[in-house]
Write an enzyme that holds these catalytic residues in place. Structure first.
Site, PDB file in Angstrom:
ATOM      1  N   TYR A 159      48.025  30.417  33.116  1.00 14.17           N
ATOM      2  CA  TYR A 159      47.642  31.825  33.268  1.00 14.17           C
ATOM      3  C   TYR A 159      48.403  32.470  34.431  1.00 14.17           C
ATOM      4  CZ  TYR A 159      44.572  35.898  33.925  1.00 14.17           C
ATOM      5  OH  TYR A 159      44.077  37.174  34.057  1.00 14.17           O
ATOM      6  N   LYS A 163      51.294  35.453  34.190  1.00 11.19           N
ATOM      7  CA  LYS A 163      51.081  36.722  34.880  1.00 11.19           C
ATOM      8  C   LYS A 163      52.226  37.015  35.851  1.00 11.19           C
ATOM      9  CE  LYS A 163      47.212  38.317  33.163  1.00 11.19           C
ATOM     10  NZ  LYS A 163      47.248  39.553  32.327  1.00 11.19           N
ATOM     11  N   ILE A 192      36.894  38.437  39.763  1.00 12.76           N
ATOM     12  CA  ILE A 192      35.932  39.499  39.482  1.00 12.76           C
ATOM     13  C   ILE A 192      34.738  38.927  38.718  1.00 12.76           C
ATOM     14  CG2 ILE A 192      35.676  41.843  38.600  1.00 12.76           C
ATOM     15  CD1 ILE A 192      38.659  41.911  38.162  1.00 12.76           C
TER      16      ILE A 192
END
Length: 254
Positions: A159, A163, A192
């Site tokens: 991931y 990114k 988050i």
């Protein structure tokens, strides 16, 4: 939709960060198109929230992993816009849709890696390519990245690396689209509290505490911390920001 009103398209806008961004963008006075992968009812609820703000909104189904569906999706969107505004164009594209993968390098399968590349890089690349003919000059692209492209935590190698690729791609977009005055920027959230990755950060108290302790402002991020920054980049006030990575993490791992 009013032809004098700017229009933003937010992928993955039915929940989490995408939903918050869509609502904050609407609050800035833009009309909004959102996409959802499978939960139409969830998406329609967001559409209704945006309409309650006083802006126009519509939701379309899209799986960003399936690049073969992009031509059909673009036709759907542009036909809708032509019929309702007289123009097929949008002003801002927010490439937000995505999924998580938590796995050590020793256990990642080729299929898992291919899926993540398709969703987070190939999908972003080709959806942007397909929509560029229908973007107004002077508009903008906002690609959602992650703090994991700056710092490394075990289990996020795929991931985070993809990114990082999106962040470099964004610089190329800014460079190549500059002649059209189209800006391209990255918003990179820290951890988050959403249902992303099965709600891992939100629901695992140990992880939540570790993140809070590693963040200068002393807590985990919330969607409300991020969406307003995305919305800001869709305004004239952000018109001279281009090719930049804006990390919105509360000062995580400084």
């Amino acid at each position: 939709m009013d032809t004098k009103t700017n229009i933003a398209l937010v992928t993955g806008g039915s929940r989490g960060l995408g939903k918050n961004s869509a609502l904050k963008i609407a609050q800035k006075g833009l009309d909004v198109i959102i996409t959802y992968r499978s939960n139409k009812e969830e998406a329609e609820a967001v559409v209704n929230e945006i309409k309650a703000i006083g802006r126009n909104a519509v939701a379309f189904q899209l799986d960003t992993k399936d690049t073969r569906s992009f031509d059909h999706f673009v036709r759907e969107v542009t036909d809708h816009l032509k019929q309702n505004t007289g123009s097929s164009n949008i002003d801002f594209l927010i490439n937000n849709a995505g999924t998580a993968l938590y796995s050590p390098i020793t256990e990642v399968t080729e299929e898992q890696l291919d899926d993540m590349v398709d969703i987070h890089f190939k999908g972003v690349f080709f959806l942007t390519q397909k929509l560029l003919p229908f973007m107004n000059d002077g508009g903008g692209i906002i690609n959602i990245s992650s703090g994991l492209a700056r710092f490394a935590t075990p289990g996020s190698s795929v991931y985070g690396s993809i990114k990082a690729g999106v962040e470099m791609l964004t610089k190329y977009m800014a460079k190549e689209l500059g002649a059209r005055k189209i800006k391209a920027n990255v918003v990179a959230p820290g951890a988050i509290e959403t249902d992303f990755g099965g709600g891992r950060v939100r629901d695992n108290k140990e992880i939540n505490t570790i993140v809070a302790n590693a963040t200068a402002l002393g807590r985990v991020g919330l969607p409300d911390d991020i969406g307003g920054v995305v919305a800001f980049l869709c305004t004239e006030d952000a018109g001279w920001i281009n090719g930049q990575r804006i990390e919105v993490s509360g000062g995580m791992f400084l």
